[in-house]
Design a protein around this motif. Structure first.
Motif, PDB file in Angstrom:
ATOM      1  N   PHE A 166       0.826  -1.272  -0.023  1.00 42.59           N
ATOM      2  CA  PHE A 166       0.064   0.104  -0.049  1.00 42.59           C
ATOM      3  C   PHE A 166       0.891   1.162  -0.017  1.00 42.59           C
ATOM      4  N   GLY A 167       0.310   2.309  -0.750  1.00 45.44           N
ATOM      5  CA  GLY A 167       1.164   3.541  -0.721  1.00 45.44           C
ATOM      6  C   GLY A 167       0.597   4.524   0.116  1.00 45.44           C
ATOM      7  N   SER A 168       1.258   5.652   0.085  1.00 41.48           N
ATOM      8  CA  SER A 168       0.763   6.756   0.998  1.00 41.48           C
ATOM      9  C   SER A 168       0.513   8.027   0.208  1.00 41.48           C
ATOM     10  N   GLU A 169       0.293   7.982  -0.979  1.00 38.37           N
ATOM     11  CA  GLU A 169      -0.121   9.290  -1.961  1.00 38.37           C
ATOM     12  C   GLU A 169      -0.135   8.443  -3.357  1.00 38.37           C
ATOM     13  N   VAL A 204       0.864   4.991  -6.018  1.00 41.08           N
ATOM     14  CA  VAL A 204      -0.017   4.097  -6.544  1.00 41.08           C
ATOM     15  C   VAL A 204       0.038   3.903  -8.024  1.00 41.08           C
ATOM     16  N   LYS A 205       0.483   5.245  -8.735  1.00 40.23           N
ATOM     17  CA  LYS A 205       0.722   5.136  -9.987  1.00 40.23           C
ATOM     18  C   LYS A 205       2.009   4.231 -10.450  1.00 40.23           C
ATOM     19  N   LEU A 206       2.941   3.941  -9.479  1.00 39.08           N
ATOM     20  CA  LEU A 206       3.896   3.273  -9.698  1.00 39.08           C
ATOM     21  C   LEU A 206       3.666   1.725  -9.483  1.00 39.08           C
ATOM     22  N   GLY A 207       2.380   1.270  -8.716  1.00 31.92           N
ATOM     23  CA  GLY A 207       2.165   0.124  -8.629  1.00 31.92           C
ATOM     24  C   GLY A 207       1.656  -0.501  -7.341  1.00 31.92           C
ATOM     25  N   ASN A 249      -4.916   0.947  -7.749  1.00 36.00           N
ATOM     26  CA  ASN A 249      -4.352   0.628  -8.827  1.00 36.00           C
ATOM     27  C   ASN A 249      -5.050  -0.599  -9.431  1.00 36.00           C
ATOM     28  N   LYS A 250      -5.917  -0.505 -10.322  1.00 31.20           N
ATOM     29  CA  LYS A 250      -6.819  -1.853 -10.789  1.00 31.20           C
ATOM     30  C   LYS A 250      -5.805  -2.898 -11.238  1.00 31.20           C
ATOM     31  N   LEU A 287      -2.292  -9.513  -8.384  1.00 32.31           N
ATOM     32  CA  LEU A 287      -2.189 -10.143  -7.192  1.00 32.31           C
ATOM     33  C   LEU A 287      -3.522 -11.060  -6.523  1.00 32.31           C
ATOM     34  N   GLY A 288      -4.372 -11.009  -7.973  1.00 37.10           N
ATOM     35  CA  GLY A 288      -5.638 -11.699  -7.534  1.00 37.10           C
ATOM     36  C   GLY A 288      -6.572 -11.652  -6.291  1.00 37.10           C
ATOM     37  N   ILE A 289      -6.495 -10.205  -6.183  1.00 33.80           N
ATOM     38  CA  ILE A 289      -7.080  -9.544  -4.948  1.00 33.80           C
ATOM     39  C   ILE A 289      -8.398  -9.054  -5.596  1.00 33.80           C
ATOM     40  N   GLU A 290      -9.563  -9.171  -4.924  1.00 35.55           N
ATOM     41  CA  GLU A 290     -10.986  -8.810  -5.292  1.00 35.55           C
ATOM     42  C   GLU A 290     -11.039  -7.260  -5.095  1.00 35.55           C
ATOM     43  N   LEU A 291     -11.588  -6.737  -5.871  1.00 37.35           N
ATOM     44  CA  LEU A 291     -11.682  -5.220  -5.990  1.00 37.35           C
ATOM     45  C   LEU A 291     -13.183  -4.668  -6.111  1.00 37.35           C
ATOM     46  N   THR A 292     -13.865  -4.666  -4.871  1.00 35.93           N
ATOM     47  CA  THR A 292     -15.239  -4.538  -4.747  1.00 35.93           C
ATOM     48  C   THR A 292     -15.735  -3.299  -5.341  1.00 35.93           C
ATOM     49  N   GLU A 293     -17.105  -3.299  -6.024  1.00 38.71           N
ATOM     50  CA  GLU A 293     -17.539  -2.226  -6.476  1.00 38.71           C
ATOM     51  C   GLU A 293     -17.690  -0.889  -5.685  1.00 38.71           C
ATOM     52  N   GLU A 294     -17.997  -1.061  -4.385  1.00 39.66           N
ATOM     53  CA  GLU A 294     -18.036  -0.147  -3.333  1.00 39.66           C
ATOM     54  C   GLU A 294     -16.535   0.546  -3.356  1.00 39.66           C
ATOM     55  N   LEU A 295     -15.605  -0.063  -3.218  1.00 39.19           N
ATOM     56  CA  LEU A 295     -14.312   0.279  -3.077  1.00 39.19           C
ATOM     57  C   LEU A 295     -13.927   1.390  -4.261  1.00 39.19           C
ATOM     58  N   GLU A 296     -14.085   0.648  -5.436  1.00 37.74           N
ATOM     59  CA  GLU A 296     -13.921   1.095  -6.710  1.00 37.74           C
ATOM     60  C   GLU A 296     -14.774   2.533  -6.840  1.00 37.74           C
ATOM     61  N   GLN A 297     -15.898   2.535  -6.400  1.00 39.80           N
ATOM     62  CA  GLN A 297     -16.740   3.821  -6.348  1.00 39.80           C
ATOM     63  C   GLN A 297     -16.300   4.941  -5.599  1.00 39.80           C
ATOM     64  N   ARG A 298     -15.544   4.419  -4.500  1.00 39.64           N
ATOM     65  CA  ARG A 298     -15.310   5.549  -3.400  1.00 39.64           C
ATOM     66  C   ARG A 298     -13.742   6.021  -3.851  1.00 39.64           C
ATOM     67  N   ALA A 299     -13.060   5.486  -4.772  1.00 38.87           N
ATOM     68  CA  ALA A 299     -11.782   5.721  -5.096  1.00 38.87           C
ATOM     69  C   ALA A 299     -11.904   7.199  -5.761  1.00 38.87           C
ATOM     70  N   VAL A 300     -10.955   8.232  -5.732  1.00 39.35           N
ATOM     71  CA  VAL A 300     -11.018   9.408  -6.216  1.00 39.35           C
ATOM     72  C   VAL A 300     -10.405   9.307  -7.644  1.00 39.35           C
ATOM     73  N   GLU A 301      -9.213   8.573  -7.812  1.00 37.47           N
ATOM     74  CA  GLU A 301      -8.806   8.321  -9.034  1.00 37.47           C
ATOM     75  C   GLU A 301      -8.392   6.694  -9.012  1.00 37.47           C
ATOM     76  N   SER A 302      -8.420   6.004 -10.218  1.00 31.90           N
ATOM     77  CA  SER A 302      -8.072   4.667 -10.425  1.00 31.90           C
ATOM     78  C   SER A 302      -6.832   4.664 -11.455  1.00 31.90           C
ATOM     79  N   PHE A 303      -5.981   3.651 -11.375  1.00 30.38           N
ATOM     80  CA  PHE A 303      -5.096   3.613 -12.558  1.00 30.38           C
ATOM     81  C   PHE A 303      -5.058   2.078 -12.934  1.00 30.38           C
ATOM     82  N   GLU A 304      -4.610   2.018 -14.272  1.00 28.72           N
ATOM     83  CA  GLU A 304      -4.610   0.769 -14.872  1.00 28.72           C
ATOM     84  C   GLU A 304      -3.115  -0.029 -15.066  1.00 28.72           C
TER      85      GLU A 304
END
Length: 326
Positions: A246-249, A253-256, A302-303, A309-326
């Motif tokens: 997990f990152g701190s800014e 997250v852009k880095l991975g 970071n989607k 890593l095979g970790i589930e990204l819930t719809e709730e978490l994705e909607q809460r995110a201000v930005e997401s990266f591919e």
């Protein structure tokens, strides 16, 4: 009479030239910057600072000269830069990150030069402020204090089974030591056993990363300059072990890094630039101004890392995110 008219004409020409040189009578400013490391978080902070100054009418190339220096994550170089800037003729000194702030303040504390800092987690621990946030000298600025509880809550939400939470940090960086204490205070409340591993220099990080990865289920990264500089290496090793980091800014997250409840350093820099402009224009005094804390953390994800890593990204978490990266 001709002689008097000639003198008056000369004075008018001289006044006109001076006005043309300084933009119609506006003051020209000079600032010296001591930035500790060359990574994107601190670069964003500097860019935001320049934007904040510009928003207040102080713009590089027009009425602002910037003496920019980077210590490349070397404390001895940060000290040299601090001494150099303190002996110059700048109207204001700016320090980005704790080691550079401490070095610059120590060099300038006996001189009549105001200083503004940014990207410092704990100004009190760094001896730049008192417990009530008031300055210890002719110095003020902004803090990037991490939203530790929000981060722990998000890690628990994403990894409900995780037990051992790892943090790498530099033992000589006061802000990192301060942040570790905050994690120690709250980790158990969220069901984590904290595994903190100290390094003394950047060259320690590869071995320290291997060591901590053998002990933890997840790593959270703090705002430690040595560690941030080595983040690509840490991520490579962690991905091999399928350990989420997990990152701190936002830049981490852009880095991975998988996610972060963190701050936007560009916005922190803007906040600092506005403060710096007020000091330069005499609207506030650094020696009388309490430091400010950036209080608008956001969730970044970071989607691609979730998927890798095979970790589930819930719809709730994705909607809460201000930005997401591919």
């Amino acid at each position: 009479m001709k002689k008097i008219l000639g003198i008056l004409l000369s004075l008018l020409v001289l006044t006109s030239c001076n006005q043309n040189q300084n933009g119609g009578g506006d003051k020209n400013y000079s600032i010296g910057i001591n930035q500790f490391a060359q990574h994107q978080s601190l670069n964003n902070c500097r860019e935001g600072l320049i934007e904040g100054l510009k928003s207040e009418g102080i713009e590089e190339g027009k009425n602002l000269t910037i003496d920019y220096n980077n210590a490349d994550a070397d404390v001895s170089i940060a000290n040299q830069i601090g001494q150099q800037l303190a002996s110059g003729k700048n109207d204001l000194l700016v320090a980005i990150a704790t080691p550079s702030a401490m070095a610059t303040y120590n060099a300038a504390m006996d001189r009549d030069i105001p200083m503004v800092y940014t990207a410092i987690t704990d100004p009190v621990e760094a001896k730049l402020a008192n417990e009530d946030k008031s300055p210890t000298g002719n110095v003020t600025g902004t803090s990037d204090e991490l939203p530790v509880e929000a981060q722990l809550k998000t890690i628990r939400e994403i990894l409900p089974e995780a037990k051992n939470l790892g943090i790498l940090y530099t033992s000589s960086e006061s802000s990192s030591v301060s942040t570790i204490k905050i994690y120690e205070k709250y980790a158990k409340d969220y069901g984590f056993n904290l595994v903190a591993q100290a390094v003394t220099q950047s060259s320690d990080i590869p071995m320290a990363t291997d060591s901590i990865l053998s002990k933890v289920d997840v790593i959270t990264n703090i705002l430690d300059n040595n560690v941030v500089n080595s983040l690509p290496l840490i991520l490579d090793k962690a991905n091999e072990k399928k350990v989420p980091v997990f990152g701190s800014e936002i830049e981490q997250v852009k880095l991975g890094c998988i996610a972060a409840e963190g701050i936007d350093y560009l916005e922190l820099g803007k906040q600092t630039g506005i403060m710096a402009a007020k000091v330069l224009k005499g609207e506030i005094k650094a020696s009388e101004t309490k430091y400010e804390i950036f209080k608008n953390p956001n969730l970044y994800i970071n989607k691609s890392t979730f998927e890798k890593l095979g970790i589930e990204l819930t719809e709730e978490l994705e909607q809460r995110a201000v930005e997401s990266f591919e």
